[in-house]
Design a protein around this motif. Structure first.
Motif, PDB file in Angstrom:
ATOM      1  N   ASP A 106       0.845  -1.189   0.000  1.00 49.15           N
ATOM      2  CA  ASP A 106       0.000   0.000   0.000  1.00 49.15           C
ATOM      3  C   ASP A 106       0.882   1.241   0.000  1.00 49.15           C
ATOM      4  O   ASP A 106       1.903   1.290   0.697  1.00 49.15           O
ATOM      5  N   TRP A 107       0.470   2.271  -0.756  1.00 46.35           N
ATOM      6  CA  TRP A 107       1.310   3.465  -0.844  1.00 46.35           C
ATOM      7  C   TRP A 107       0.461   4.709  -1.087  1.00 46.35           C
ATOM      8  O   TRP A 107      -0.697   4.623  -1.478  1.00 46.35           O
ATOM      9  N   GLU A 108       1.103   5.839  -0.850  1.00 43.85           N
ATOM     10  CA  GLU A 108       0.425   7.130  -0.909  1.00 43.85           C
ATOM     11  C   GLU A 108       1.335   8.144  -1.567  1.00 43.85           C
ATOM     12  O   GLU A 108       2.537   8.188  -1.303  1.00 43.85           O
ATOM     13  N   SER A 109       0.738   8.970  -2.435  1.00 45.02           N
ATOM     14  CA  SER A 109       1.459  10.048  -3.097  1.00 45.02           C
ATOM     15  C   SER A 109       0.952  11.375  -2.557  1.00 45.02           C
ATOM     16  O   SER A 109      -0.259  11.564  -2.403  1.00 45.02           O
ATOM     17  N   ILE A 110       1.868  12.301  -2.268  1.00 45.34           N
ATOM     18  CA  ILE A 110       1.471  13.611  -1.761  1.00 45.34           C
ATOM     19  C   ILE A 110       1.913  14.684  -2.756  1.00 45.34           C
ATOM     20  O   ILE A 110       2.988  14.599  -3.340  1.00 45.34           O
ATOM     21  N   ALA A 111       1.058  15.689  -2.947  1.00 52.36           N
ATOM     22  CA  ALA A 111       1.326  16.694  -3.974  1.00 52.36           C
ATOM     23  C   ALA A 111       0.793  18.051  -3.537  1.00 52.36           C
ATOM     24  O   ALA A 111      -0.144  18.144  -2.741  1.00 52.36           O
ATOM     25  N   THR A 112       1.393  19.098  -4.084  1.00 54.84           N
ATOM     26  CA  THR A 112       0.972  20.462  -3.783  1.00 54.84           C
ATOM     27  C   THR A 112       0.176  21.036  -4.945  1.00 54.84           C
ATOM     28  O   THR A 112       0.236  20.545  -6.077  1.00 54.84           O
ATOM     29  N   LEU A 113      -0.530  22.135  -4.670  1.00 53.99           N
ATOM     30  CA  LEU A 113      -1.286  22.832  -5.705  1.00 53.99           C
ATOM     31  C   LEU A 113      -0.436  23.852  -6.443  1.00 53.99           C
ATOM     32  O   LEU A 113      -0.729  24.213  -7.575  1.00 53.99           O
ATOM     33  N   ASN A 114       0.606  24.365  -5.758  1.00 53.75           N
ATOM     34  CA  ASN A 114       1.604  25.178  -6.466  1.00 53.75           C
ATOM     35  C   ASN A 114       2.959  24.520  -6.224  1.00 53.75           C
ATOM     36  O   ASN A 114       3.140  23.385  -6.621  1.00 53.75           O
ATOM     37  N   HIS A 115       3.913  25.183  -5.616  1.00 52.11           N
ATOM     38  CA  HIS A 115       5.193  24.517  -5.353  1.00 52.11           C
ATOM     39  C   HIS A 115       5.381  24.256  -3.860  1.00 52.11           C
ATOM     40  O   HIS A 115       5.749  23.158  -3.462  1.00 52.11           O
ATOM     41  N   SER A 116       5.131  25.266  -3.044  1.00 47.90           N
ATOM     42  CA  SER A 116       5.392  25.161  -1.613  1.00 47.90           C
ATOM     43  C   SER A 116       4.289  24.390  -0.900  1.00 47.90           C
ATOM     44  O   SER A 116       3.147  24.317  -1.367  1.00 47.90           O
ATOM     45  N   TRP A 117       4.635  23.859   0.255  1.00 48.38           N
ATOM     46  CA  TRP A 117       3.644  23.196   1.111  1.00 48.38           C
ATOM     47  C   TRP A 117       3.030  24.225   2.064  1.00 48.38           C
ATOM     48  O   TRP A 117       1.819  24.333   2.157  1.00 48.38           O
ATOM     49  N   GLY A 118       3.871  24.973   2.770  1.00 49.89           N
ATOM     50  CA  GLY A 118       3.369  26.065   3.578  1.00 49.89           C
ATOM     51  C   GLY A 118       3.050  27.263   2.696  1.00 49.89           C
ATOM     52  O   GLY A 118       3.547  27.382   1.570  1.00 49.89           O
ATOM     53  N   TYR A 119       2.220  28.173   3.206  1.00 48.34           N
ATOM     54  CA  TYR A 119       1.807  29.337   2.423  1.00 48.34           C
ATOM     55  C   TYR A 119       3.003  30.179   2.003  1.00 48.34           C
ATOM     56  O   TYR A 119       3.857  30.517   2.817  1.00 48.34           O
TER      57      TYR A 119
END
Length: 601
Positions: A285-298
């Motif tokens: 089982d695995w999970e992919s994480i992605a951002t909507l722009n580049h940074s994770w924090g604002y």
């Protein structure tokens, strides 16, 4: 002596039996706690902390950090100066209900909130350290408590991120060598300090004084937690990673732990790299994480927004490969989602509201990747996610050997049946579609079949002249040095091609006899790459010379030539060096195969 031997044999047998029973018990516990996660498939990550107030800008200048949440490290801000951000952290716009409702309306089933990031600031009411949002800010409230209640109301699973390996505020942790020069550095490898008794002793003190006690708080103050999401596990030892994993399961045996608690094989499931677009097919089982722009924090300066199409295709691709997909939002310092993030979430929600059956609770594609899109399946339904609508209205679907009961557009409220035509005895068929798609980004066709699923996952070169792409991430590597790059954008190549015995192979199925054009896409730095290579399939081969492209990550496509196959069937396409005249052969990205002339399907 015979009696002693007999007793020893029994002891070993009992020991083996105990280990087998224990393994079954542990595996059942994992299966029980991961069931909800497998059904959920999609979630929301939220990165929110002190770093959201400056939003990537410090003293009027943009900080060129990979991510805005790394502000303290990259701008070299002293600990006490960074801590003073808390004095202006009013979070005047924060509403837990609004956050959770946005996740719910986006169709996202779980929410991962950053309870403590690398800066060491706890975003909940911690009695272990007064460096927390309740005691150190004028906001003075506990977001985790409010999120826990909102998640219960909306039936969204609350999960918590905790940076266990690094803490830039604690004098004995890793990462802050500006205030504490004797600390383990943020980029120091585990091997560089593990035998340093002073650093290891001090680091263990941090774990005992802060990390484990705060983890205890998180798992005892807010009710059931779906996941404790750890990060930077490569900076702790196996023994430390196992302690964290066991600590979570002992406190809440239904709570999942992700792989980043230590490394691959640890925790309940695997993680890819941040924004890793290309992955190998994983068995666990695995999970992919992605951002909507580049940074994770604002980051107020980051306007590099991904399109809704890009996000949805990324999500569908991950789920089609058996993974979960988590998209990130970095709320502002005021505690609000920015308008673009809200717009993207609403777009995801609109699509999932119509097409969610093709995502939730589904399994990886049984027919492999296709040029027109991706597939998932559940029960006795195969879901075809069409990104590229066929111009002739005829969608070629490979490898489903079951009898088809019916097919229809998932977004069609009437579910009018589509005509399906069997193409050959290998399970290939064609669906006849309307002239235009119902959704320009992705229209889903549901194909209901009879019996237990029987499918051929071998990738097919399409018979209509459409190019089929074979990424290096879908091939099998052999040899001593050849390896995959990170898989992030522009880094989806094989590298370190130093030896002529190293090769990459793809299984390929041809459904039409004829001539096929082979094209290689690669990058090659003129000063360090060069040689000749062979592309072979069956008893045929083509030879090509590596040509410079201006850089290892500057890609060009080169036609290698045509191969003629008089018979249909499965072949192994191999790329192998004949001579390496540079430091490396090249950095291969993909092989493309196109039917140029054939007898028809």
């Amino acid at each position: 002596m015979a009696t002693i031997d007999h007793l020893m044999d029994n002891a070993e047998s009992d020991s083996r039996l105990f280990k087998q029973q224990e393994a079954l018990r542990v595996n059942k516990a994992r299966e029980d706690r991961i069931a909800w996660w497998r059904e959920a498939k999609v979630g929301l990550f939220i990165h929110w902390g002190l770093y959201a107030v400056p939003g990537g800008v410090w003293n009027g200048e943009t900080v060129h950090a990979a991510y805005a949440e790394h502000l303290q490290l990259r701008a070299r801000i002293p600990r006490e100066e960074y801590a003073r951000i808390a004095e202006s952290f009013t979070a005047s716009g924060f509403q837990a209900e609004a956050w959770v409702r946005a996740a719910k309306e986006a169709g996202l089933r779980y929410l991962i909130f950053t309870a403590k990031h690398h800066d060491g600031f706890a975003m909940y009411d911690s009695k272990v350290s007064d460096y927390n949002i309740v005691q150190a800010t004028p906001f003075g409230r506990d977001p985790v408590a409010e999120l826990a209640e909102a998640c219960r109301q909306e039936d969204v699973r609350l999960c918590l991120y905790y940076s266990h390996a690094m803490d830039w505020h604690h004098p004995d942790s890793q990462g802050n060598t500006l205030d504490f020069p004797g600390n383990i550095g943020a980029y120091d490898t585990l091997e560089s300090w593990i035998h340093d008794s002073d650093k290891r002793t001090r680091y263990e003190r941090y774990l005992e004084e802060k990390a484990f006690p705060q983890l205890h708080e998180m798992l005892t103050q807010y009710g059931p937690i779906g996941i404790v999401w750890f990060d930077c596990g490569h900076k702790v030892t196996d023994e430390q990673g196992r302690r964290f994993e066991d600590w979570v399961h002992d406190l809440q045996n239904t709570c999942l732990v992700n792989r980043r608690v230590r490394r691959s094989g640890f925790g309940d499931y695997e993680n890819t790299g941040d924004n890793q677009l290309h992955v190998r097919q994983l068995e666990r089982d695995w999970e992919s994480i992605a951002t909507l722009n580049h940074s994770w924090g604002y980051n107020q300066t980051d306007q590099n927004w991904r399109s809704l199409k890009d996000v949805l295709h990324d999500m569908i691709n991950v789920v089609s490969m058996g993974g979960n997909y988590v998209i990130n939002v970095g709320p502002t310092g005021a505690g609000e989602f920015d308008p673009v993030s809200l717009e993207r979430l609403q777009g995801i929600g609109r699509w999932l509201k119509v097409n969610g059956d093709s995502i939730y609770g589904t399994e990886r594609s049984p027919i492999g990747k296709t040029p027109w899109g991706r597939s998932t399946w559940k029960g006795q339904t195969l879901y075809l996610h069409i990104w590229t609508w066929p111009q002739q209205g005829r969608l070629f679907v490979p490898g489903l050997r079951n009898a088809i009961r019916r097919a229809y557009l998932l977004a069609d409220p009437k579910r009018e049946e589509l005509v399906c035509q069997v193409v050959n005895s290998e399970g290939d068929f064609a669906v006849h579609l309307p002239a235009t798609p119902l959704d320009a980004i992705c229209t889903v066709v549901a194909v209901e079949f009879e019996g237990e699923l029987q499918a051929n996952p071998c990738p097919v070169v399409f018979p209509d002249g459409e190019t089929t792409v074979f990424s290096v991430f879908d091939g099998e590597l052999s040899g001593s040095a050849l390896r995959l790059d990170t898989g992030k954008a522009g880094r989806d190549v094989v590298k370190d091609w130093h030896h002529v015995h190293d090769a990459i192979v793809w299984p390929v199925r041809l459904v039409t006899p004829g001539a096929y054009r082979l094209t290689a896409v690669y990058g090659a730095e003129e000063s360090s790459a060069g040689g000749t290579f062979e592309v072979s399939a069956g008893n045929q081969s083509l030879i090509a010379e590596v040509r410079g492209t201006g850089g290892g990550y500057i890609f060009q496509s080169f036609d290698i030539g045509d191969l003629y196959f008089p018979e249909v069937g499965e072949y192994a396409v191999q790329v192998k060096p004949l001579e390496i005249s540079g430091e490396v052969l090249m950095q291969l990205k993909e092989i493309r195969i196109t039917l140029t002339s054939g007898t028809g399907s």
